[in-house]
Design a protein around this motif. Structure first.
Motif, PDB file in Angstrom:
ATOM      1  N   ASN A 106       0.136  -2.442  -2.181  1.00 17.13           N
ATOM      2  CA  ASN A 106       1.268  -3.118  -2.091  1.00 17.13           C
ATOM      3  C   ASN A 106       1.509  -3.433  -0.610  1.00 17.13           C
ATOM      4  OD1 ASN A 106       4.053  -3.941  -2.213  1.00 17.13           O
ATOM      5  ND2 ASN A 106       4.584  -2.668  -3.652  1.00 17.13           N
ATOM      6  N   THR A 107       0.836  -4.863  -0.049  1.00 20.96           N
ATOM      7  CA  THR A 107       1.149  -5.066   1.150  1.00 20.96           C
ATOM      8  C   THR A 107       2.603  -5.295   1.595  1.00 20.96           C
ATOM      9  OG1 THR A 107      -1.098  -6.028   1.081  1.00 20.96           O
ATOM     10  CG2 THR A 107       0.401  -6.705   2.937  1.00 20.96           C
ATOM     11  N   GLU A 108       3.513  -5.881   0.586  1.00 22.09           N
ATOM     12  CA  GLU A 108       4.884  -6.100   1.127  1.00 22.09           C
ATOM     13  C   GLU A 108       5.562  -4.562   1.280  1.00 22.09           C
ATOM     14  OE1 GLU A 108       8.830  -7.600  -1.115  1.00 22.09           O
ATOM     15  OE2 GLU A 108       7.006  -8.964  -0.976  1.00 22.09           O
ATOM     16  N   LEU A 109       5.218  -3.841   0.477  1.00 22.11           N
ATOM     17  CA  LEU A 109       5.726  -2.411   0.620  1.00 22.11           C
ATOM     18  C   LEU A 109       5.322  -1.769   2.028  1.00 22.11           C
ATOM     19  CD1 LEU A 109       7.611  -0.315  -0.478  1.00 22.11           C
ATOM     20  CD2 LEU A 109       5.582   0.905  -1.531  1.00 22.11           C
ATOM     21  N   ALA A 110       3.996  -1.872   2.174  1.00 23.91           N
ATOM     22  CA  ALA A 110       3.326  -1.403   3.655  1.00 23.91           C
ATOM     23  C   ALA A 110       4.102  -2.239   4.697  1.00 23.91           C
ATOM     24  CB  ALA A 110       1.850  -1.805   3.766  1.00 23.91           C
ATOM     25  N   ILE A 111       4.686  -3.378   4.777  1.00 22.86           N
ATOM     26  CA  ILE A 111       5.274  -4.296   5.726  1.00 22.86           C
ATOM     27  C   ILE A 111       6.547  -3.676   5.933  1.00 22.86           C
ATOM     28  CG2 ILE A 111       6.277  -6.420   6.114  1.00 22.86           C
ATOM     29  CD1 ILE A 111       3.708  -7.749   5.166  1.00 22.86           C
ATOM     30  N   VAL A 112       7.176  -3.495   4.676  1.00 22.49           N
ATOM     31  CA  VAL A 112       8.578  -3.000   4.854  1.00 22.49           C
ATOM     32  C   VAL A 112       8.713  -1.623   5.386  1.00 22.49           C
ATOM     33  CG1 VAL A 112      10.584  -2.242   3.244  1.00 22.49           C
ATOM     34  CG2 VAL A 112       9.659  -4.531   3.283  1.00 22.49           C
ATOM     35  N   CYS A 113       7.864  -0.772   5.067  1.00 27.04           N
ATOM     36  CA  CYS A 113       7.781   0.729   5.545  1.00 27.04           C
ATOM     37  C   CYS A 113       7.546   0.794   6.942  1.00 27.04           C
ATOM     38  CB  CYS A 113       6.830   1.738   4.761  1.00 27.04           C
ATOM     39  SG  CYS A 113       7.179   1.834   3.271  1.00 27.04           S
ATOM     40  N   ALA A 114       6.493  -0.205   7.629  1.00 27.20           N
ATOM     41  CA  ALA A 114       6.247  -0.200   8.801  1.00 27.20           C
ATOM     42  C   ALA A 114       7.464  -0.986   9.583  1.00 27.20           C
ATOM     43  CB  ALA A 114       5.082  -1.310   9.110  1.00 27.20           C
TER      44      ALA A 114
END
Length: 149
Positions: free
Chosen positions: A92-100
């Motif tokens: 889940n790249t979107e989730l990775a971006i949001v967490c970052a």
């Protein structure tokens, strides 16, 4: 359109979907980190037995920082569902971006100017990779420039 420009658009949309601050500096910082940490978008799991996951190679301690910050500022993260396990960031790249992005929102130092690639790279080294990490700030800057060449 370069791969960097395409990924910047993806990052912008991910942040917008979660109503998170989407300054050009923040977007460039996240693109820069993904470009370096993933080896130019080749890896989503740290080589060897390392714990980092996703295109941005978030570590367990980074995710814990995000969890603490989200609890302190729930009004900023109404639509954010944090991953139960770090492995979710692989798929889940979107989730990775949001967490970052949430990770950097917790930092008291402001982001460098959007056009200050060296400053953004040093910020990435200081906060994401830390002094204990193997990367140099130049690695982040070079990865970003290569992605946008």
């Amino acid at each position: 359109m370069t791969l960097g420009e395409q990924f910047e658009r993806y990052v912008l949309n991910a942040l917008a979907n979660h109503r998170l601050p989407l300054s050009k500096a923040a977007i460039r910082l996240l693109v820069m980190i993904a470009a370096h940490e993933s080896g130019g978008f080749r890896y989503v799991k740290q080589m060897g037995n390392g714990p980092a996951r996703g295109l941005l190679q978030m570590e367990p301690i980074g995710l814990e920082e995000v969890r603490r910050y989200v609890v302190l500022r729930p009004e900023r993260f109404r639509s954010l569902r944090l991953p139960e396990h770090l492995d979710e960031l692989i798929f889940n790249t979107e989730l990775a971006i949001v967490c970052a992005r949430a990770f950097f929102m917790a930092k008291p130092e402001p982001l460098p100017d959007e056009n200050n690639i060296e400053g953004l790279a040093k910020y990435a080294k200081q906060h994401w990779n830390t002094e204990a990490g193997k990367a140099r700030w130049e690695d982040y800057a070079n990865a970003y420039r290569e992605l946008n060449a």
